[in-house]
Design a protein around this motif. Structure first.
Motif, short mmCIF file in Angstrom:
data_model
loop_
_atom_site.label_atom_id
_atom_site.label_comp_id
_atom_site.label_asym_id
_atom_site.label_seq_id
_atom_site.Cartn_x
_atom_site.Cartn_y
_atom_site.Cartn_z
N SER A 22 4.79 6.63 -9.24
CA SER A 22 6.20 6.25 -9.37
C SER A 22 7.08 6.88 -8.29
O SER A 22 8.24 6.52 -8.16
N GLU A 49 3.13 -2.19 -14.31
CA GLU A 49 4.53 -2.23 -14.74
C GLU A 49 5.41 -1.46 -13.77
O GLU A 49 6.55 -1.87 -13.51
N GLU A 51 5.00 -1.14 -10.56
CA GLU A 51 5.08 -1.75 -9.23
C GLU A 51 5.93 -3.02 -9.20
O GLU A 51 5.98 -3.70 -8.18
N LEU A 52 6.67 -3.31 -10.22
CA LEU A 52 7.43 -4.55 -10.28
C LEU A 52 8.40 -4.72 -9.13
O LEU A 52 8.69 -5.83 -8.71
N ASP A 53 8.94 -3.62 -8.60
CA ASP A 53 9.93 -3.71 -7.52
C ASP A 53 9.33 -3.59 -6.13
O ASP A 53 10.07 -3.62 -5.14
N VAL A 54 8.04 -3.41 -6.02
CA VAL A 54 7.40 -3.26 -4.71
C VAL A 54 6.23 -4.23 -4.59
O VAL A 54 5.87 -4.90 -5.56
N HIS A 56 2.46 -5.72 -4.32
CA HIS A 56 1.25 -5.51 -5.12
C HIS A 56 0.38 -4.43 -4.47
O HIS A 56 0.11 -4.47 -3.28
N TYR A 106 6.76 -5.80 4.85
CA TYR A 106 7.90 -5.93 3.95
C TYR A 106 8.77 -4.69 4.07
O TYR A 106 8.32 -3.62 4.45
#
Length: 108
Positions: A22, A49, A51-54, A56, A106
């Motif tokens: 995290s 859960e 990694e939702l904002d970053v 894969h 990214y």
């Protein structure tokens, strides 16, 4: 792994792995399915859960020879059988490095 210019961030438990994950972005997670405090499949689900904002993050589970590949249901991308053979580990790292080079960068 330092000879190969690979940076390793160890975690001794599932809880520690979640805390470490995290706070940083990783190219690969090697996840032992046999952890002292949590089931590896539960850790994989929790990592997904987080990694939702970053982008894969590939998760490869280190599994004992007597355990099936049920972790695929928990968001694991692949498996490496224990005891880990260095050639197999290097192939996974190499394949992921090639795949990363083929994808656009990214912004973090």
């Amino acid at each position: 792994m330092n000879r190969l210019d690979i940076q390793v961030t160890p975690a001794g438990s599932g809880k520690e792995a979640l805390e470490v994950f995290s706070t940083d972005i990783f190219d690969l997670v090697l996840l032992d399915l046999e952890l002292p405090d949590m089931d590896g499949s539960a850790v994989a689900s929790a990592l997904r859960e987080l990694e939702l904002d970053v982008a894969h993050t590939p998760i490869y589970a280190l599994r004992p020879p007597n355990r099936d590949a049920e972790g695929l249901l928990s968001g694991v991308d692949g498996f490496i059988k224990k005891p880990v053979q260095i050639d197999e580990l290097l192939k996974v790292v190499s394949d992921l490095a090639i795949a990363c080079q083929a994808q656009p960068a990214y912004a973090a």
